[in-house]
Structure formats: C-alpha cells, structure tokens
Design an enzyme around this catalytic site. Structure first.
Site, PDB file in Angstrom:
ATOM      1  N   SER A 131     -57.137  -8.393 -62.082  1.00  0.00           N
ATOM      2  CA  SER A 131     -58.244  -8.701 -61.185  1.00  0.00           C
ATOM      3  C   SER A 131     -57.995  -9.965 -60.373  1.00  0.00           C
ATOM      4  O   SER A 131     -58.458 -10.086 -59.238  1.00  0.00           O
ATOM      5  CB  SER A 131     -59.539  -8.854 -61.997  1.00  0.00           C
ATOM      6  OG  SER A 131     -59.841  -7.658 -62.677  1.00  0.00           O
ATOM      7  N   ILE A 156     -48.467   0.415 -61.561  1.00  0.00           N
ATOM      8  CA  ILE A 156     -48.462   0.842 -60.167  1.00  0.00           C
ATOM      9  C   ILE A 156     -48.482   2.372 -60.096  1.00  0.00           C
ATOM     10  O   ILE A 156     -47.534   3.044 -60.510  1.00  0.00           O
ATOM     11  CB  ILE A 156     -47.229   0.290 -59.423  1.00  0.00           C
ATOM     12  CG1 ILE A 156     -47.135  -1.229 -59.603  1.00  0.00           C
ATOM     13  CG2 ILE A 156     -47.280   0.687 -57.964  1.00  0.00           C
ATOM     14  CD1 ILE A 156     -48.363  -1.992 -59.162  1.00  0.00           C
ATOM     15  N   ASP A 235     -60.829  -2.235 -50.703  1.00  0.00           N
ATOM     16  CA  ASP A 235     -62.163  -1.749 -50.355  1.00  0.00           C
ATOM     17  C   ASP A 235     -62.140  -0.232 -50.175  1.00  0.00           C
ATOM     18  O   ASP A 235     -63.038   0.475 -50.637  1.00  0.00           O
ATOM     19  CB  ASP A 235     -62.640  -2.433 -49.073  1.00  0.00           C
ATOM     20  CG  ASP A 235     -64.017  -1.958 -48.643  1.00  0.00           C
ATOM     21  OD1 ASP A 235     -64.997  -2.213 -49.358  1.00  0.00           O
ATOM     22  OD2 ASP A 235     -64.113  -1.294 -47.588  1.00  0.00           O
ATOM     23  N   GLY A 237     -59.931   1.767 -51.596  1.00  0.00           N
ATOM     24  CA  GLY A 237     -59.719   2.318 -52.928  1.00  0.00           C
ATOM     25  C   GLY A 237     -60.992   2.361 -53.751  1.00  0.00           C
ATOM     26  O   GLY A 237     -61.250   3.339 -54.471  1.00  0.00           O
ATOM     27  N   ILE A 333     -72.625  17.171 -75.823  1.00  0.00           N
ATOM     28  CA  ILE A 333     -73.269  18.477 -75.685  1.00  0.00           C
ATOM     29  C   ILE A 333     -72.329  19.596 -76.113  1.00  0.00           C
ATOM     30  O   ILE A 333     -72.744  20.569 -76.749  1.00  0.00           O
ATOM     31  CB  ILE A 333     -73.750  18.682 -74.235  1.00  0.00           C
ATOM     32  CG1 ILE A 333     -74.976  17.800 -73.964  1.00  0.00           C
ATOM     33  CG2 ILE A 333     -74.076  20.153 -73.960  1.00  0.00           C
ATOM     34  CD1 ILE A 333     -75.450  17.830 -72.523  1.00  0.00           C
ATOM     35  N   GLU A 359     -59.323  -0.592 -59.316  1.00  0.00           N
ATOM     36  CA  GLU A 359     -59.927  -1.159 -58.102  1.00  0.00           C
ATOM     37  C   GLU A 359     -61.016  -2.182 -58.431  1.00  0.00           C
ATOM     38  O   GLU A 359     -61.995  -2.315 -57.705  1.00  0.00           O
ATOM     39  CB  GLU A 359     -60.508  -0.061 -57.189  1.00  0.00           C
ATOM     40  CG  GLU A 359     -59.686   1.194 -57.050  1.00  0.00           C
ATOM     41  CD  GLU A 359     -58.257   0.952 -56.580  1.00  0.00           C
ATOM     42  OE1 GLU A 359     -57.912  -0.184 -56.236  1.00  0.00           O
ATOM     43  OE2 GLU A 359     -57.470   1.915 -56.568  1.00  0.00           O
TER      44      GLU A 359
END
Length: 378
Positions: A131, A156, A235, A237, A333, A359
C-alpha cells in the site's frame, strides 16, 4: 430491468453478459484449477474489443464510457475474476501509455496490447511494500543514453506471461515509470503459485539486475511515476475491481437463488426457511446497493466530478466488502455442497477475499475515505 441505465447501456450489458456466459464462464473453474488463462479466451476478448475498450478508436479502442466499462467489468467478474483482472491490468498499462506516453510508445505498444498479442503487466508492488507505494526501492540510474534498473517487484499479475512491464522506480529520488521489454536477460521472472484466489492471474516476482532500458522507454517524465502514472492507473484498477465485486456478488446471488429453490430440507424448499430468507434478503439488497455506488462513481467520472476519485474509493470499499459477505453466505447456504473442490461458491469466496486486498486494502480505503468525510458532509 435496471432503470438507472440508458437503453444503449442496457444493450451493452446484455451483449457483455452473453459473451461472458458463452466464452468465459464454462472455463472459469479450469482457469482457477490450472492457475492459467487460455490463449483462446484472451484472443476472444480482443476480437470483441474488450481489451483497452476505453482507448481511442485511433488505436483500435472502442472509446467506452466509464459506465459502459463498469458494466463490462461486472459481467467479466460475474463469469471469472481472473479474466476481469487480466482486462483491468491490460487497461491500466494501455491507459497509462495513452495518457502519458510518447507518440512512438503509443504506436509501438497500444495495437499489440489491444489485439491480445502483447500481454502487459503493471509492476509497482515490491516485497517490502504494498500500500505504501511511495516506498518503492527499485532504482533507475543513468548510463549514457540509457537507464539501468535494479530491484525486485512482487505479486505482479501476469508477470509469468507478460512481454511488456510498466515498471516504477526511483530516479535520482523521483518516482518514475518505464516501459520494459521482457527480452532483456537481466530481467528474471519467478512464478508465484498456490494463491488464495484469482489463481488464473499468473502472478510472479520480477528481479531487475542492472536491466538496461533506453531513455525513450520513460513514461511521462522524472517524478511522474507515482503522482500521475500510477495514481491514474490504480484509480482505473479500483474502478474495475469495484464493479467486478458486484459481478461476483451477483453470481453468488443467482447460484443461491437456484439452489434454495431446488434444495429441500424438513419437507420444504430451503428458500422457505426464514434464516435462509434473511441471508438472501441481505444478499440482494447489498448487491444492488453496491451496484448503485459503482454506477454513481461511473457517472462522476463521465462528468469529470472533482470528487470522482473518492466516489471510486467508496465504491471499491463497499463493493469488495459486500462481495466477501455475500460469498461467505453463499457457501453457508450451499452447506457441504459449497465447500467442495468443484463448487463455484468456494471459488467465489476465495476470489472475494482477494478483492478486499488488491488496488488498496479495505483499511487503506477506509483511511482515504475517512479523510474525505468532512468535506463530503458539507
């Protein structure tokens, strides 16, 4: 019927869904199990103009609007998250080249990326940072008319098969982006296997050992790498991931609706059990709410709203957390059927958790949105 979409957008959505169901969905489990995308699927995406779809027609793109691109991302994510991630990564690199690249770079690389012949990878993350993109340690040093890249990138997507890497490095203390071809023998890729989710994304680690790149490989200029090239690509991504999260939640909702209708326990279909109804109610409501947030983000982009980036952050934050909850409930479920190796529910659950990380993690999104909250409240 989605009344917030125009008739043209609804037509696009139907076309995207038909393609995804016919070409991608039948192979999603195989891509996950083999940790590999098929070449045929990539070429089919390209033939339909779904790689680089927002790129200008000058370079064979389809000039999709942000909302149209979002609808495509949702349907790709509903069918196969690894495919959606592939398209997002190609688009992040192609968009960066179109926005910041030279005429020569555009002419050389965009046609190949959009045709599916050239697979691209976005090489930002390193072993010691994710990050915190400002902490990149890969360096670029001048060597006559060239630059020498030294460092390691990790996690990557599509590094295993990429021919072109958009690499971010420090050049004299400034974040700078470079287009690097795979054929340099001082560039080595090591595959990363056994991921939790998005297993078809063919991740790898890349080591640069004084990898020589020409000066004309620089994208933008010195110092453009983080604030401009990476920021805009990330942005995009995040926007794709937000819509893809909605697609995953929709796939879970559809699977659970059919299963709850067919499965009988205690003399009745399980859809008649109140606790199952509660889970289904939250699923459909949260999925629709996330979809509307994504649509709002797309409209903000189309209008060049000053807060469009923050709207995308909110869409990615909420949609990815919804995807995790909905996928978890889908497994619940389905019961024992949901944890089997062949169950789409368990694949969706694994993929959903990854969507909360790529991202920008959920916590990073919260931090950025929290800083925006005071101005949004005015």
């Amino acid at each position: 019927m989605l009344h917030h979409l125009s008739p043209e957008q609804q037509d696009s959505r139907r076309a995207f869904r038909a393609f995804a169901e016919r070409v991608l969905m039948p192979h999603a489990a195989r891509f996950d199990a083999e940790e590999l995308l098929s070449r045929d699927s990539i070429l089919s995406l390209a033939e339909h103009g779904y790689i680089g779809s927002m790129i200008s027609p000058e370079f064979k793109g389809r000039d999709f609007s942000p909302v149209q691109y979002g609808l495509l991302s949702e349907e790709l994510g509903r069918a196969c998250q690894s495919i959606r991630n592939f398209v997002a990564v190609q688009d992040m690199v192609a968009h960066s080249i179109e926005m910041w690249g030279t005429s020569a770079q555009k002419e050389r690389w965009l046609p190949g990326i959009l045709s599916g012949e050239t697979v691209a990878a976005f090489a930002l993350t390193e072993p010691d940072f994710g990050s915190d993109a400002a902490a990149v340690r890969t360096t670029a040093t001048s060597a006559g008319a060239d630059f020498l890249l030294t460092g390691t990138k990790k996690w990557i997507s599509f590094a295993q098969t990429a021919r072109l890497f958009l690499v971010f490095a420090q050049l004299a203390g400034e974040h700078t982006a470079f287009l690097v071809e795979r054929d340099d023998h001082r560039l080595q890729v090591e595959p990363i296997k056994g991921l939790l989710g998005l297993r078809g994304s063919m991740l790898g680690s890349i080591r640069f050992d004084e990898c020589r790149v020409p000066a004309e490989s620089m994208v933008g200029g010195p110092g453009f790498g983080l604030a401009w090239v990476a920021a805009n690509a990330l942005d995009l991504g995040r926007y794709s991931t937000a819509w893809g999260s909605v697609g995953l939640a929709q796939a879970c909702l559809e699977a659970c609706s059919g299963y709850a209708d067919a499965r009988r326990q205690y003399g009745t279909q399980i859809k008649n059990h109140q606790l199952v109804q509660q889970l289904l109610a939250d699923m459909v409501t949260d999925t629709m709410a996330a979809r509307l947030l994504c649509h709002h983000a797309g409209v903000s982009k189309e209008k060049s709203d000053v807060d469009a980036v923050h709207h995308t952050l909110m869409a990615k934050y909420r949609a990815s957390t919804v995807a995790v909850r909905v996928a978890s409930d889908a497994v619940q479920i389905h019961g024992a059927q949901g944890i089997g190796a062949d169950s789409p529910a368990q694949r969706h659950y694994r993929d959903a958790k990854v969507l909360e990380i790529i991202e920008g993690t959920t916590q990073i999104q919260q931090t950025l949105i929290g800083g925006f909250a005071s101005s949004a409240a005015r």
